[in-house]
Write a protein that holds these residues in place. Structure first.
Motif, PDB file in Angstrom:
ATOM      1  N   VAL A 178      -3.367   2.901-104.140  1.00  0.00           N
ATOM      2  CA  VAL A 178      -3.455   1.601-103.466  1.00  0.00           C
ATOM      3  C   VAL A 178      -4.563   0.788-104.122  1.00  0.00           C
ATOM      4  N   ALA A 179      -4.215  -0.377-104.611  1.00  0.00           N
ATOM      5  CA  ALA A 179      -5.232  -1.238-105.230  1.00  0.00           C
ATOM      6  C   ALA A 179      -5.969  -2.016-104.153  1.00  0.00           C
ATOM      7  N   GLY A 180      -7.204  -2.382-104.443  1.00  0.00           N
ATOM      8  CA  GLY A 180      -7.888  -3.330-103.571  1.00  0.00           C
ATOM      9  C   GLY A 180      -8.945  -2.732-102.660  1.00  0.00           C
ATOM     10  N   MET A 181      -9.151  -1.420-102.728  1.00  0.00           N
ATOM     11  CA  MET A 181     -10.195  -0.834-101.885  1.00  0.00           C
ATOM     12  C   MET A 181     -11.252  -0.188-102.775  1.00  0.00           C
ATOM     13  N   ARG A 182     -12.451  -0.731-102.735  1.00  0.00           N
ATOM     14  CA  ARG A 182     -13.577  -0.092-103.424  1.00  0.00           C
ATOM     15  C   ARG A 182     -14.084   1.039-102.534  1.00  0.00           C
ATOM     16  N   VAL A 183     -14.322   2.196-103.130  1.00  0.00           N
ATOM     17  CA  VAL A 183     -14.888   3.282-102.341  1.00  0.00           C
ATOM     18  C   VAL A 183     -16.283   3.610-102.844  1.00  0.00           C
ATOM     19  N   VAL A 184     -17.196   3.780-101.908  1.00  0.00           N
ATOM     20  CA  VAL A 184     -18.600   4.029-102.224  1.00  0.00           C
ATOM     21  C   VAL A 184     -19.012   5.302-101.502  1.00  0.00           C
ATOM     22  N   LEU A 185     -19.442   6.278-102.285  1.00  0.00           N
ATOM     23  CA  LEU A 185     -19.823   7.576-101.719  1.00  0.00           C
ATOM     24  C   LEU A 185     -21.282   7.561-101.274  1.00  0.00           C
ATOM     25  N   GLY A 186     -21.530   8.036-100.081  1.00  0.00           N
ATOM     26  CA  GLY A 186     -22.901   8.254 -99.606  1.00  0.00           C
ATOM     27  C   GLY A 186     -23.095   9.738 -99.386  1.00  0.00           C
ATOM     28  N   ALA A 222     -29.495   7.320 -99.462  1.00  0.00           N
ATOM     29  CA  ALA A 222     -28.835   6.095 -99.913  1.00  0.00           C
ATOM     30  C   ALA A 222     -29.342   5.643-101.279  1.00  0.00           C
ATOM     31  N   LEU A 223     -30.529   6.103-101.681  1.00  0.00           N
ATOM     32  CA  LEU A 223     -31.035   5.749-103.015  1.00  0.00           C
ATOM     33  C   LEU A 223     -30.076   6.249-104.104  1.00  0.00           C
ATOM     34  N   TRP A 224     -29.510   7.431-103.877  1.00  0.00           N
ATOM     35  CA  TRP A 224     -28.569   7.985-104.857  1.00  0.00           C
ATOM     36  C   TRP A 224     -27.366   7.057-105.043  1.00  0.00           C
ATOM     37  N   THR A 225     -26.881   6.507-103.954  1.00  0.00           N
ATOM     38  CA  THR A 225     -25.744   5.574-104.043  1.00  0.00           C
ATOM     39  C   THR A 225     -26.132   4.319-104.818  1.00  0.00           C
ATOM     40  N   GLN A 226     -27.372   3.868-104.631  1.00  0.00           N
ATOM     41  CA  GLN A 226     -27.832   2.704-105.402  1.00  0.00           C
ATOM     42  C   GLN A 226     -27.779   2.999-106.897  1.00  0.00           C
ATOM     43  N   ALA A 227     -28.188   4.203-107.270  1.00  0.00           N
ATOM     44  CA  ALA A 227     -28.160   4.573-108.688  1.00  0.00           C
ATOM     45  C   ALA A 227     -26.713   4.692-109.167  1.00  0.00           C
ATOM     46  N   ARG A 228     -25.894   5.351-108.393  1.00  0.00           N
ATOM     47  CA  ARG A 228     -24.499   5.579-108.779  1.00  0.00           C
ATOM     48  C   ARG A 228     -23.747   4.271-108.973  1.00  0.00           C
ATOM     49  N   GLU A 229     -23.982   3.319-108.063  1.00  0.00           N
ATOM     50  CA  GLU A 229     -23.254   2.052-108.109  1.00  0.00           C
ATOM     51  C   GLU A 229     -24.023   0.986-108.883  1.00  0.00           C
ATOM     52  N   ALA A 230     -25.174   1.350-109.445  1.00  0.00           N
ATOM     53  CA  ALA A 230     -26.016   0.407-110.215  1.00  0.00           C
ATOM     54  C   ALA A 230     -26.275  -0.864-109.411  1.00  0.00           C
ATOM     55  N   LEU A 231     -26.633  -0.700-108.160  1.00  0.00           N
ATOM     56  CA  LEU A 231     -26.851  -1.844-107.277  1.00  0.00           C
ATOM     57  C   LEU A 231     -28.228  -2.453-107.526  1.00  0.00           C
ATOM     58  N   ASP A 232     -28.317  -3.727-107.277  1.00  0.00           N
ATOM     59  CA  ASP A 232     -29.530  -4.480-107.620  1.00  0.00           C
ATOM     60  C   ASP A 232     -30.498  -4.490-106.438  1.00  0.00           C
ATOM     61  N   VAL A 233     -31.041  -3.325-106.143  1.00  0.00           N
ATOM     62  CA  VAL A 233     -31.928  -3.183-104.991  1.00  0.00           C
ATOM     63  C   VAL A 233     -33.314  -2.728-105.448  1.00  0.00           C
ATOM     64  N   THR A 234     -34.330  -3.442-105.020  1.00  0.00           N
ATOM     65  CA  THR A 234     -35.711  -3.015-105.239  1.00  0.00           C
ATOM     66  C   THR A 234     -36.285  -2.565-103.902  1.00  0.00           C
ATOM     67  N   THR A 235     -36.627  -1.294-103.826  1.00  0.00           N
ATOM     68  CA  THR A 235     -37.170  -0.745-102.588  1.00  0.00           C
ATOM     69  C   THR A 235     -38.688  -0.663-102.691  1.00  0.00           C
ATOM     70  N   VAL A 236     -39.364  -1.231-101.722  1.00  0.00           N
ATOM     71  CA  VAL A 236     -40.822  -1.143-101.662  1.00  0.00           C
ATOM     72  C   VAL A 236     -41.185  -0.223-100.501  1.00  0.00           C
ATOM     73  N   ILE A 237     -41.777   0.919-100.835  1.00  0.00           N
ATOM     74  CA  ILE A 237     -42.198   1.854 -99.800  1.00  0.00           C
ATOM     75  C   ILE A 237     -43.678   1.613 -99.503  1.00  0.00           C
ATOM     76  N   PHE A 238     -43.962   1.259 -98.268  1.00  0.00           N
ATOM     77  CA  PHE A 238     -45.355   1.116 -97.841  1.00  0.00           C
ATOM     78  C   PHE A 238     -45.848   2.486 -97.405  1.00  0.00           C
TER      79      PHE A 238
END
Lengths: 512, 512
Positions: free
Chosen positions: B37-45, B419-435
């Motif tokens: 089925v086309a049209g569904m992006r799947v994202v693994l967490g 969820a950080l792993w998913t950011q790496a896998r999907e090359a998402l443009d997220v900058t996380t700042v840990i206080f």
């Protein structure tokens, strides 16, 4: 004293010695009471799924409940999956779940939720305290409910004002519930079946899988020829040299059918007839032969150990149990590092009295084939199929003072890796072995088994953990646990052997 | 086609484009259908708490539901805390929860549980498909339920046999529910109140906190002098230069009382009157002045934006909204690295159109004081108080293609770090700042506020994360995310500035 202190004193007085927790604002009065009341060890977990899994591991080994301290509905919710496993293990646990003050509930503040609703699917007993004056009595009832044979989850919801308002006194401990006694009719019926000469299997679960019960079963087997089996995922089983060896039911339905083949009588001791873990198209769910007679010697709430001993008397069982072998450790193997050789290394080095917390999944089997001949140990299985049990259960089982080996697939280990931090903080003697196959390997098998047609790359990507690869050495050392990677049998043997000789938490990533 | 494929085609046909998931055996037919089925992006967490949080972040930004794919009761249970947050955010989400085959349920296999029971506290709509033939129609109803204004959680339980048996066809999309129209009486009543000259506050929540609704509110304020406010934890608020600035209600009860002081009329637009987040002994839960008149311009299910625009017409509002300022970024500060200076650095570099996923807790406030004058951005708050939302929401909000800055306390970040792993896998443009203040800092404040007496070392140890210290650089890089540590303002400015100029996931640990 306030309600929180009355509860804490009641828990201690009722025999609860450890509290695993992750508290928040609504639990601060309970937290503050910890310094005023002696006798309660508190162990912090950085996520509630770790907390409840620790309580499960502790309860399985200590045979009494730990308390958990959880923060409102979401805190409980985070712990539910491992409470599901604990429910399947029949582990006694007393959850203390803070909630908004009774008068605050009507304002539907952001953290308000249906705490009862979250608790019900996993709890045999749920109660929300209505007043600071009743909290202590509620706590005593919760401990008693948790101890109901064979062990249950009791959840006490503690609205913040019932914790901070003035209470009268702690409540006295209530009588400890004892397991029900098996009727002589049930014993006679099983004895008659065993003496009939038909092929019989004793399927055992619960406390009867410890030395005493197994010894009785082994004596029965010596006289009647019965097979002795346990579930694939028995909560706790005592194994090793000098103990009666138990056949473990295999995982897949068709393997179970093969395993059960020829069984004419199934005598259940705290167990249920084996069924398929999942349903599959055109495969059986029910795995006992159709014409097999099923007898209940002991139900789960009954004293299976005493029933086996009584049965041994009635069948005039031999003095010496069958299936007891001497210590015969395998050598350290040669060849490539794989689940089989890794398991052999573990079997070689496992020290006497160790606990195995086993969520090895597809890679955990390597040690089991040696189980009967290696050093005596306790084996704790993933009881409810909710992955992410192994590390927390290992952590709790190590309290106060046992050596634990945790076998874990990499996929499941990611679920509750936070428990590694608690191992470092409490300096617990846990060696975690991560089988890093970089996949949900079981699902690659299952994908074929369910007859899902011709899966493509998108489907397979959902089972694959290569992109990116998890680095367990970094993950563990990021939480203060000494960690190393093994890519050969020699390296693994050196690391694991050292871990068995020394104390304290460490992790070994086995690259498969 | 089988039931799973009929469901997948129905979801795609109903406008669902992304599925966040962590499937198991019972979901394998759905997984296998993904390649057909086309049209569904799947994202693994790698954990369901990450999965549901991603669906929340996606839904808040996309204004339509993502699907989640969860593995039986325990898989759903692991996702409940972030579904609690999503429920508070009124985010549309369609949960697909696999379950045992209908005929397998009676065998009570280890993973069997009360899935309905787990789902109910967070779901506005729950249904278990009874047949492969009805799965498609059930899926269309689930999407419609999720889109019910202002957005809801719909949970469809999919027994494995309803996924693998033959279905007829996909179901057509059902009409999208529209928000209810506010009555002219409600508008006239609010208009009369605003024109009365009494001190009035517009308290806004939901879609009206975006540019259109805020512009109307700003025009009303220009003419009537009304204050414009939003909840402390508004799900999504558009802020920044060129937009109408909104006063954010502070966190603690006594601060809210001070904030509300003098308000004679409270006009609610999709919001509720502000209450204390927690109850405290001798502190108010209700924070609106006793003599304040409360008017509902729009309830949460009504079209607050249109109501504000209609109200602006009736009060003959000015053309130009009040509280709109020019871009005026703060300089990079000098001095020691602390939440204030770190916030100023973030305010300086934040690019136009960015999304802030904010679980900064005690350390997150540094950027808010600049919010009205910095680059226009979306702010997503921790809506339900269940910590561990920030990283997953950031991950989902970054889909498909937005720059996200995630501000996170270290305690909460440990909850769903997977969820950080998913950011790496999907090359998402997220900058996380840990206080990294190495504590549940808010609880040190709360411990004093709740009047818990004189806490001792055991109590304080439950709030402290120093032993051992978490190493976020190792944790993040262990999951494939580039990570660095900043111990000075200069270092943080260099790292954060670089992160804003480049794409891809990274993490900066701010040592406090």
């Amino acid at each position: 004293m306030n309600g929180a202190e009355s509860l804490l004193r009641t828990l201690v007085g009722s025999g609860v010695e450890v509290c695993f927790g992750n508290p928040g604002t609504s639990e601060m009065h309970f937290v503050a009471a910890l310094d005023r009341v002696a006798g309660m060890r508190v162990v912090l977990g950085l996520f509630e799924g770790a907390v409840t899994g620790m309580a499960d591991g502790y309860g399985r080994m200590a045979e009494k409940p730990a308390a958990t301290l959880l923060h409102l509905g979401p805190g409980l919710a985070n712990g539910l999956a491992n409470l599901h496993n604990a429910r399947r293990a029949a582990t006694p646990i007393v959850n203390i779940v803070g909630d908004h003050a009774t008068y605050h509930a009507r304002y539907d503040a952001p953290l308000a939720s249906d705490v009862h609703g979250f608790a019900r699917p996993v709890s045999a007993w749920v109660h929300s305290s209505a007043s600071a004056k009743t909290v202590a009595a509620d706590g005593a009832r919760a401990v008693q409910a948790a101890l109901q044979s064979p062990g249950q989850i009791a959840t006490l919801i503690l609205p913040a004002d019932t914790a901070w308002l003035e209470a009268d006194r702690p409540a006295p401990a209530l009588p400890k519930p004892m397991p029900a006694t098996v009727s002589s009719e049930a014993i006679d019926q099983a004895a008659a079946a065993l003496k009939s000469g038909r092929k019989t299997m004793l399927l055992i679960r619960g406390a009867a899988l410890r030395e005493r019960g197994l010894s009785a079963a082994g004596r029965i087997a010596a006289t009647t020829g019965a097979r002795i089996a346990c579930d694939t995922f028995a909560p706790r089983c005592q194994r090793g040299a000098g103990r009666v060896a138990v056949e473990r039911i295999p995982y897949f339905a068709e393997q179970i059918v093969e395993f059960m083949k020829g069984t004419e009588q199934l005598v259940l001791v705290g167990a249920s007839p084996p069924v398929s873990f999942f349903a599959y198209p055109n495969k059986p769910s029910w795995c006992t032969p159709e014409d097999c007679r099923i007898l209940y010697l002991a139900h789960a709430d009954e004293d299976g150990t005493a029933a086996l001993e009584a049965l041994a008397e009635v069948v005039k069982a031999a003095k010496e149990p069958l299936h007891v072998g001497p210590l015969s450790k395998p050598d350290i193997p040669a060849g490539p590092l794989n689940p089989q050789t890794a398991g052999q290394v573990i079997a070689h080095f496992l020290p006497e009295g160790a606990i195995i917390s086993d969520e090895g999944a597809t890679a955990g089997g390597g040690v089991h084939r040696f189980a009967a001949a290696i050093a005596p140990h306790d084996h704790l299985a993933l009881t409810g199929g909710a992955i992410g049990q192994g590390i927390p259960v290992a952590t709790g089982a190590a309290c106060p003072d046992r050596k634990v080996v945790c076998l874990h697939g990499d996929g499941g280990a990611m679920y509750t890796l936070q428990a590694l931090w608690t191992q470092a903080r409490e300096a617990l003697d846990v060696t975690t072995v991560i089988f890093a196959n970089r996949s949900y390997a079981i699902l690659n098998i299952e994908l074929a088994r369910v007859g899902a047609g011709d899966p493509g790359p998108k489907a397979f990507s959902m089972l694959d953990l290569h992109n990116p690869e998890l680095d367990w050495v970094k993950l563990a050392s990021g939480m203060g646990v000494e960690a190393n990677r093994a890519a050969s049998v020699e390296a693994f043997a050196s690391l694991f052997g050292s871990a068995m000789k020394n104390r304290g938490p460490r992790l070994i990533e086995v690259v498969l």
